[in-house]
Design a protein around this motif. Structure first.
Motif, mmCIF file in Angstrom:
data_model
loop_
_atom_site.group_PDB
_atom_site.id
_atom_site.type_symbol
_atom_site.label_atom_id
_atom_site.label_comp_id
_atom_site.label_asym_id
_atom_site.label_seq_id
_atom_site.Cartn_x
_atom_site.Cartn_y
_atom_site.Cartn_z
ATOM 1 N N GLU A 177 0.829 -1.203 0.000
ATOM 2 C CA GLU A 177 0.000 0.000 0.000
ATOM 3 C C GLU A 177 0.868 1.260 0.000
ATOM 4 O O GLU A 177 0.598 2.214 -0.740
ATOM 5 C CB GLU A 177 -0.925 -0.005 1.219
ATOM 6 N N GLU A 178 1.929 1.258 0.822
ATOM 7 C CA GLU A 178 2.820 2.416 0.869
ATOM 8 C C GLU A 178 3.576 2.610 -0.432
ATOM 9 O O GLU A 178 3.749 3.744 -0.904
ATOM 10 C CB GLU A 178 3.813 2.245 2.030
ATOM 11 N N ARG A 181 1.166 4.111 -2.938
ATOM 12 C CA ARG A 181 0.836 5.494 -2.605
ATOM 13 C C ARG A 181 1.965 6.436 -3.011
ATOM 14 O O ARG A 181 1.731 7.495 -3.599
ATOM 15 C CB ARG A 181 0.562 5.615 -1.101
ATOM 16 N N HIS A 184 2.014 6.835 -6.704
ATOM 17 C CA HIS A 184 0.749 7.362 -7.235
ATOM 18 C C HIS A 184 0.106 6.351 -8.191
ATOM 19 O O HIS A 184 -0.316 6.679 -9.301
ATOM 20 C CB HIS A 184 0.969 8.700 -7.957
#
Length: 256
Positions: A177-178, A181, A184
């Motif tokens: 997830e990181e 993120r 993008h």
């Protein structure tokens, strides 16, 4: 113009000449790529232990390092020879020759290029005419460029973006997830792209990158297994060694 002006060929030397039955060259190695075309007459072309008979409208592309020796096969003839540079990826073969047979457009392009050389035309014009000749013969001279594939380009861009973040965080592992993120990207598209391009999930690839970095540290002699484990984000040397064996089939010290 129906051919690219920026065709990746830089002409070093070009000449056209008439020859007779006395025309011959001793065996010698070709230093640069060469396009050798017989416009009229006949030439016996020996290269890499093979002898070809070239008649008007045929020729060879000669790779660097090729051992060659042309000689006249008829009492009169005419040839066009161009020596050039090009990007290495255009030449998958490290040595040898490729036979070329000119079709109608190839004959016209060769004749126009030869006429411009004999007239003493400008270097820019001759370069463009030689580019057009090479482009006409592209199927014989060069590997065709890959077709434009927007999906592939998007997937490769996704993989590169995630790999940059992974490389910057080998010692401080991030969650999937990181990673997405920071890049993008959506997790679904990132996962699909990685599996399609590399055949593994992003986190499998990330772990392999960390393990390979640990192996480099051990191989350099600057880190013990424990130090390499902590430097690449593993909780213990045992955890690192187990993950390493599962990935590579060997322990870190066996692989090094």
């Amino acid at each position: 113009m129906d051919y690219p002006i920026d065709y990746p060929v830089k002409l070093l030397n070009i000449h056209t000449s008439s020859f007779d039955g006395f025309y011959s060259y001793p065996r010698h190695y070709q230093k640069f790529p060469q396009l050798y075309l017989v416009l009229e007459g006949k030439v016996f072309y020996e290269a890499d232990g093979e002898e070809l008979t070239l008649t008007g409208g045929s020729g060879v592309w000669v790779a660097p390092g090729c051992l060659r020796a042309p000689r006249a096969g008829s009492d009169s003839g005419r040839k066009l020879v161009g020596i050039f540079l090009a990007r290495q990826e255009l030449f998958p073969d490290s040595a040898g020759i490729r036979r070329i047979t000119l079709d109608g457009s190839g004959r016209r392009d060769a004749a126009e290029c030869a006429d411009a050389v004999e007239r003493g035309g400008s270097g820019a014009v001759i370069q463009l005419l030689f580019n057009r000749l090479c482009y006409t013969l592209e199927a014989a001279l060069f590997e065709p460029p890959p077709p434009h594939d927007p999906r592939r380009e998007r997937e490769e861009s996704t993989v590169r973006a995630l790999e940059r973040i992974m490389s910057a965080n080998l010692g401080n592992p991030l969650s999937f997830e990181e990673l997405c993120r920071l890049a993008h990207l959506s997790q679904s598209s990132a996962g699909r792209s990685f599996r399609h391009r590399l055949g593994v999930s992003p986190m499998e690839h990330y772990r392999r990158m960390r393990l390979e970095r640990g192996a480099e540290l051990i191989r350099s002699g600057h880190s013990t297994v424990s130090e390499a484990a902590f430097a690449t984000g593993f909780s213990s040397s045992q955890h690192f060694a187990t993950a390493f064996r599962n990935c590579f089939g060997k322990t870190p010290t066996e692989r090094n």
